[in-house]
Design a protein around this motif. Structure first.
Motif, PDB file in Angstrom:
ATOM      1  N   GLY A  35      27.059  55.481  -2.551  1.00  0.00           N
ATOM      2  CA  GLY A  35      26.416  54.174  -2.584  1.00  0.00           C
ATOM      3  C   GLY A  35      27.235  53.060  -1.965  1.00  0.00           C
ATOM      4  O   GLY A  35      26.682  52.087  -1.437  1.00  0.00           O
ATOM      5  N   ASP A  53      17.981  57.045  -3.237  1.00  0.00           N
ATOM      6  CA  ASP A  53      18.032  57.623  -4.578  1.00  0.00           C
ATOM      7  C   ASP A  53      18.495  56.567  -5.574  1.00  0.00           C
ATOM      8  O   ASP A  53      19.344  55.714  -5.260  1.00  0.00           O
ATOM      9  CB  ASP A  53      18.995  58.817  -4.581  1.00  0.00           C
ATOM     10  CG  ASP A  53      18.928  59.609  -5.874  1.00  0.00           C
ATOM     11  OD1 ASP A  53      17.878  59.574  -6.543  1.00  0.00           O
ATOM     12  OD2 ASP A  53      19.924  60.266  -6.218  1.00  0.00           O
ATOM     13  N   LEU A  54      17.939  56.630  -6.761  1.00  0.00           N
ATOM     14  CA  LEU A  54      18.298  55.644  -7.778  1.00  0.00           C
ATOM     15  C   LEU A  54      19.703  55.858  -8.320  1.00  0.00           C
ATOM     16  O   LEU A  54      20.466  54.904  -8.496  1.00  0.00           O
ATOM     17  CB  LEU A  54      17.280  55.727  -8.928  1.00  0.00           C
ATOM     18  CG  LEU A  54      17.395  54.677 -10.032  1.00  0.00           C
ATOM     19  CD1 LEU A  54      17.110  53.294  -9.486  1.00  0.00           C
ATOM     20  CD2 LEU A  54      16.432  55.013 -11.164  1.00  0.00           C
ATOM     21  N   MET A  55      20.075  57.118  -8.542  1.00  0.00           N
ATOM     22  CA  MET A  55      21.367  57.428  -9.147  1.00  0.00           C
ATOM     23  C   MET A  55      22.328  57.917  -8.075  1.00  0.00           C
ATOM     24  O   MET A  55      22.149  59.000  -7.522  1.00  0.00           O
ATOM     25  CB  MET A  55      21.203  58.493 -10.239  1.00  0.00           C
ATOM     26  CG  MET A  55      20.251  58.084 -11.346  1.00  0.00           C
ATOM     27  SD  MET A  55      20.833  56.616 -12.248  1.00  0.00           S
ATOM     28  CE  MET A  55      22.266  57.311 -13.056  1.00  0.00           C
ATOM     29  N   LEU A  56      23.353  57.127  -7.788  1.00  0.00           N
ATOM     30  CA  LEU A  56      24.308  57.454  -6.736  1.00  0.00           C
ATOM     31  C   LEU A  56      25.735  57.227  -7.229  1.00  0.00           C
ATOM     32  O   LEU A  56      25.965  56.352  -8.076  1.00  0.00           O
ATOM     33  CB  LEU A  56      24.083  56.556  -5.512  1.00  0.00           C
ATOM     34  CG  LEU A  56      22.783  56.718  -4.737  1.00  0.00           C
ATOM     35  CD1 LEU A  56      22.585  55.522  -3.810  1.00  0.00           C
ATOM     36  CD2 LEU A  56      22.797  58.019  -3.947  1.00  0.00           C
ATOM     37  N   ARG A  59      27.745  53.210  -6.260  1.00  0.00           N
ATOM     38  CA  ARG A  59      26.873  52.054  -6.467  1.00  0.00           C
ATOM     39  C   ARG A  59      25.448  52.571  -6.602  1.00  0.00           C
ATOM     40  O   ARG A  59      25.010  53.385  -5.799  1.00  0.00           O
ATOM     41  CB  ARG A  59      26.983  51.098  -5.291  1.00  0.00           C
ATOM     42  CG  ARG A  59      26.399  49.737  -5.550  1.00  0.00           C
ATOM     43  CD  ARG A  59      26.739  48.787  -4.427  1.00  0.00           C
ATOM     44  NE  ARG A  59      26.404  47.435  -4.788  1.00  0.00           N
ATOM     45  CZ  ARG A  59      26.422  46.413  -3.948  1.00  0.00           C
ATOM     46  NH1 ARG A  59      26.779  46.613  -2.692  1.00  0.00           N
ATOM     47  NH2 ARG A  59      26.093  45.205  -4.343  1.00  0.00           N
ATOM     48  N   ASP A  60      24.691  52.078  -7.590  1.00  0.00           N
ATOM     49  CA  ASP A  60      23.368  52.659  -7.795  1.00  0.00           C
ATOM     50  C   ASP A  60      22.317  52.039  -6.879  1.00  0.00           C
ATOM     51  O   ASP A  60      22.507  50.988  -6.273  1.00  0.00           O
ATOM     52  CB  ASP A  60      22.946  52.593  -9.264  1.00  0.00           C
ATOM     53  CG  ASP A  60      22.628  51.190  -9.745  1.00  0.00           C
ATOM     54  OD1 ASP A  60      22.015  50.424  -8.988  1.00  0.00           O
ATOM     55  OD2 ASP A  60      22.964  50.876 -10.896  1.00  0.00           O
ATOM     56  N   GLY A  61      21.187  52.746  -6.801  1.00  0.00           N
ATOM     57  CA  GLY A  61      20.131  52.353  -5.884  1.00  0.00           C
ATOM     58  C   GLY A  61      19.520  51.003  -6.190  1.00  0.00           C
ATOM     59  O   GLY A  61      19.092  50.286  -5.273  1.00  0.00           O
ATOM     60  N   GLU A  63      21.016  48.266  -7.350  1.00  0.00           N
ATOM     61  CA  GLU A  63      21.902  47.246  -6.777  1.00  0.00           C
ATOM     62  C   GLU A  63      21.769  47.186  -5.263  1.00  0.00           C
ATOM     63  O   GLU A  63      21.709  46.116  -4.665  1.00  0.00           O
ATOM     64  CB  GLU A  63      23.361  47.551  -7.128  1.00  0.00           C
ATOM     65  CG  GLU A  63      23.779  47.252  -8.539  1.00  0.00           C
ATOM     66  CD  GLU A  63      25.279  47.507  -8.678  1.00  0.00           C
ATOM     67  OE1 GLU A  63      26.071  46.849  -7.968  1.00  0.00           O
ATOM     68  OE2 GLU A  63      25.657  48.361  -9.489  1.00  0.00           O
ATOM     69  N   THR A  80      13.448  58.631  -7.605  1.00  0.00           N
ATOM     70  CA  THR A  80      13.910  58.490  -8.975  1.00  0.00           C
ATOM     71  C   THR A  80      13.403  59.608  -9.872  1.00  0.00           C
ATOM     72  O   THR A  80      12.336  60.167  -9.644  1.00  0.00           O
ATOM     73  CB  THR A  80      13.461  57.136  -9.574  1.00  0.00           C
ATOM     74  OG1 THR A  80      13.927  57.018 -10.907  1.00  0.00           O
ATOM     75  CG2 THR A  80      11.942  57.000  -9.563  1.00  0.00           C
ATOM     76  N   GLU A  85      11.777  53.290 -14.844  1.00  0.00           N
ATOM     77  CA  GLU A  85      12.268  52.272 -13.912  1.00  0.00           C
ATOM     78  C   GLU A  85      11.234  51.881 -12.843  1.00  0.00           C
ATOM     79  O   GLU A  85      11.470  50.971 -12.071  1.00  0.00           O
ATOM     80  CB  GLU A  85      13.529  52.785 -13.188  1.00  0.00           C
ATOM     81  CG  GLU A  85      14.751  52.917 -14.062  1.00  0.00           C
ATOM     82  CD  GLU A  85      15.379  51.576 -14.389  1.00  0.00           C
ATOM     83  OE1 GLU A  85      14.835  50.538 -13.953  1.00  0.00           O
ATOM     84  OE2 GLU A  85      16.399  51.565 -15.087  1.00  0.00           O
TER      85      GLU A  85
END
Length: 223
Positions: A35, A53-56, A59-61, A63, A80, A85
């Motif tokens: 991220g 992707d949301l979970m990285l 840094r998450d998706g 942000e 996701t 979410e």
């Protein structure tokens, strides 16, 4: 022009699978797993759409999407597994254009990519400062006069026009214009810019819209 999709996904097998299906449908792809690397690469490579992707790691998706919206309207499709979410993903706060939930069919993702690109691309020809660009016909009119540009000249002008005031180096312009990765000299871009300026000057000799920045590159900036 071949459209480029940036795949931001830390699962290598999934990213590779998506890349294969997108390439089969005529897209170029690039892959990022971390991220923290996304924002610099977006600014540098200017993709046409992002699968995020949301979970990285890093840094998450959420942000990343929120920050991209502070400087770009790049179409973003969020990926996701967290159904709760979805409202936030599509809300005004973040501004994602669409989402897909894991697990998913790669064919479905390709279909979503095509739909979002078609929706975001359905716009009238770009017009500003006497310049009208029609990307479907590679047509450039300046104060009503057809500039009669070659395809490469049109791509150069259109890309610079879409990013006014931003300076691009010759190598960045080559990466964007020559999507087939052919080997060309830096001076090839200079030659195209020179011809492009000549055609513009023939219509409006007192109006400079493409500027050379010594030691840096070129930018589009009307007076």
């Amino acid at each position: 022009m071949t459209q480029r999709v940036m795949i931001v996904e830390d699962e290598e097998k999934l990213a590779s699978l998506l890349g294969d299906y997108l390439k089969q449908s005529g897209f170029e792809t690039m892959w990022i797993a971390d991220g923290n690397e996304v924002l610099p690469r977006v600014r540098e490579q200017q993709p046409d759409l992002m699968l995020l992707d949301l979970m990285l790691p890093g840094r998450d998706g959420l942000e990343i999407c929120k920050e991209i919206r502070t400087f770009s309207q790049l179409p973003i499709i969020m990926i996701t597994a967290r159904v709760e979410e979805i409202d936030r993903l599509l809300g005004l706060e973040l501004g994602a254009d669409d989402y897909v939930c894991k697990p998913f069919s790669p064919r479905e993702v390709v279909a979503r990519v095509k739909t979002v690109l078609r929706r975001t691309g359905e716009q009238a020809p770009a017009q500003a400062h006497g310049l009208t660009l029609d990307a479907d016909r590679y047509l450039a009119l300046f104060h009503g006069h057809d500039l009669e540009l070659t395809v490469v000249e049109f791509k150069l002008l259109h890309f610079l026009y879409q990013n006014p005031g931003r300076i691009y180096s010759r190598s960045q312009l080559m990466d964007r214009i020559y999507s087939d990765q052919r080997i060309v000299s830096d001076r090839t871009i200079d030659s195209h810019i020179k011809k492009l300026r000549k055609k513009i000057a023939a219509v409006a000799p007192d109006q400079e819209i493409i500027h050379s920045i010594y030691g840096a590159g070129y930018k589009y900036e009307p007076a």
